[in-house]
Write a protein that holds these residues in place. Sequence first.
Motif, PDB file in Angstrom:
ATOM      1  N   ILE A  55      -3.938   2.851  10.192  1.00 46.24           N
ATOM      2  CA  ILE A  55      -2.768   3.669   9.834  1.00 46.24           C
ATOM      3  C   ILE A  55      -2.763   3.815   8.315  1.00 46.24           C
ATOM      4  N   ASP A  56      -2.864   2.693   7.622  1.00 43.05           N
ATOM      5  CA  ASP A  56      -2.949   2.684   6.153  1.00 43.05           C
ATOM      6  C   ASP A  56      -4.206   3.396   5.658  1.00 43.05           C
ATOM      7  N   LYS A  57      -5.318   3.095   6.310  1.00 44.13           N
ATOM      8  CA  LYS A  57      -6.589   3.660   5.824  1.00 44.13           C
ATOM      9  C   LYS A  57      -6.620   5.179   5.932  1.00 44.13           C
ATOM     10  N   GLU A  59      -3.627   7.027   5.803  1.00 48.22           N
ATOM     11  CA  GLU A  59      -2.568   7.571   4.944  1.00 48.22           C
ATOM     12  C   GLU A  59      -3.051   7.682   3.499  1.00 48.22           C
ATOM     13  N   HIS A  60      -3.885   6.755   3.054  1.00 46.52           N
ATOM     14  CA  HIS A  60      -4.431   6.891   1.685  1.00 46.52           C
ATOM     15  C   HIS A  60      -5.070   8.271   1.473  1.00 46.52           C
ATOM     16  N   PRO A  61      -5.939   8.731   2.360  1.00 41.57           N
ATOM     17  CA  PRO A  61      -6.546  10.055   2.142  1.00 41.57           C
ATOM     18  C   PRO A  61      -5.727  11.206   2.729  1.00 41.57           C
ATOM     19  N   ASP A  98       3.257  -4.404   6.276  1.00 37.37           N
ATOM     20  CA  ASP A  98       3.140  -5.157   5.020  1.00 37.37           C
ATOM     21  C   ASP A  98       3.470  -4.302   3.805  1.00 37.37           C
ATOM     22  N   HIS A  99       3.671  -3.017   3.995  1.00 38.05           N
ATOM     23  CA  HIS A  99       4.146  -2.140   2.906  1.00 38.05           C
ATOM     24  C   HIS A  99       4.372  -0.765   3.488  1.00 38.05           C
ATOM     25  N   ASN A 100       5.037   0.078   2.689  1.00 40.65           N
ATOM     26  CA  ASN A 100       5.243   1.458   3.113  1.00 40.65           C
ATOM     27  C   ASN A 100       4.153   2.345   2.507  1.00 40.65           C
ATOM     28  N   HIS A 101       4.160   3.605   2.925  1.00 43.65           N
ATOM     29  CA  HIS A 101       3.239   4.598   2.371  1.00 43.65           C
ATOM     30  C   HIS A 101       4.048   5.845   2.045  1.00 43.65           C
ATOM     31  N   SER A 102       3.406   6.840   1.461  1.00 42.91           N
ATOM     32  CA  SER A 102       4.180   7.985   0.974  1.00 42.91           C
ATOM     33  C   SER A 102       4.274   9.109   1.993  1.00 42.91           C
ATOM     34  N   VAL A 209      -0.970   6.398  -2.727  1.00 44.96           N
ATOM     35  CA  VAL A 209      -0.858   4.947  -2.912  1.00 44.96           C
ATOM     36  C   VAL A 209       0.359   4.396  -2.160  1.00 44.96           C
ATOM     37  N   HIS A 210       0.380   3.073  -1.985  1.00 42.37           N
ATOM     38  CA  HIS A 210       1.492   2.399  -1.312  1.00 42.37           C
ATOM     39  C   HIS A 210       2.803   2.625  -2.075  1.00 42.37           C
ATOM     40  N   THR A 211       3.914   2.573  -1.352  1.00 44.95           N
ATOM     41  CA  THR A 211       5.235   2.737  -1.975  1.00 44.95           C
ATOM     42  C   THR A 211       6.089   1.495  -1.707  1.00 44.95           C
TER      43      THR A 211
HETATM   44 ZN    ZN Z   1      -3.439   0.601   1.728  1.00 47.23          ZN
END
Ligand code: ZN
Length: 254
Positions: A55-57, A59-61, A98-102, A209-211
């Motif tokens: 999910i994170d990987k 959202e970065h791109p 473990d963190h949010n995303h944009s 980047v993470h938010t």
């Molecule tokens: Zn990340």
Amino acid sequence: MTNLNVYIDREISKDPAVLKEYTDQPTLMEMTQAALRVLEKKKDGFFLLIEGASIDKMEHPLDGPRATYDCIELDQAVGIAKKWAAEHGDTLVVVTADHNHSMSIVGTHDRRDNPDPDREGNGVYGDAGFPTYVDSNGDGFPDDPDPDVQLFYGWSNHPDHRDDFQHNATFLQPALVDEATGQSEPNPERDPKAMLQIGNLPGEESNCVHTVEDVWIMAAGPGSQRFNAVLDNTEVFFAMADAMQLRLPAPKRA
Ligand SMILES: [Zn+2]
């Protein structure tokens, strides 16, 4: 090291050029089942961490569809864990991030009247019609991530990049760092005809980047009453340790 492919590439597109010889990769649901089958033999109980890491990987791109399918995959893995816990009656299940995303879902992108409407196809509020995803086999995942009305994703931070607001059949980075200048440039192969989205990140960043927003936490089972409020993240560890009746060493005093 090679990462597993994401759900869309592994289970939907199955492009041999992308998967290469890795055509039998497990789903997160299968890995959850397999882990529980091994760990349930432990007489003293167990701790199992299941991560929907891509999910994170994705959202970065700035790849909303790939991130969303991996969210569905995590949701189904949680479903398997909850079913196992319900059958056993003595298991705490905690779900958090473990963190949010944009990334935000802003509305829908509609190309029924125009095959390539760019940002004019983005409907918001009442103009956002219902997306036309179809799940004909009932597996919980849309059969096609690229229907004529699909989710419209927005990003609060991003590099300069081009976006036609439609699913990319082949995964592509939104921007690439020029080795000579150290500055990122829109990837010329991703949505080349689309309007430029001018970035708000420093020029060397090629991904979002993470938010810092708070993230939600949900819990069910014995000990879940400890997760009933806004928590400092360090409290999550102690609430889980207490549910497992671990005897923790006393803190060292200075
Ligand atoms: Zn990340």
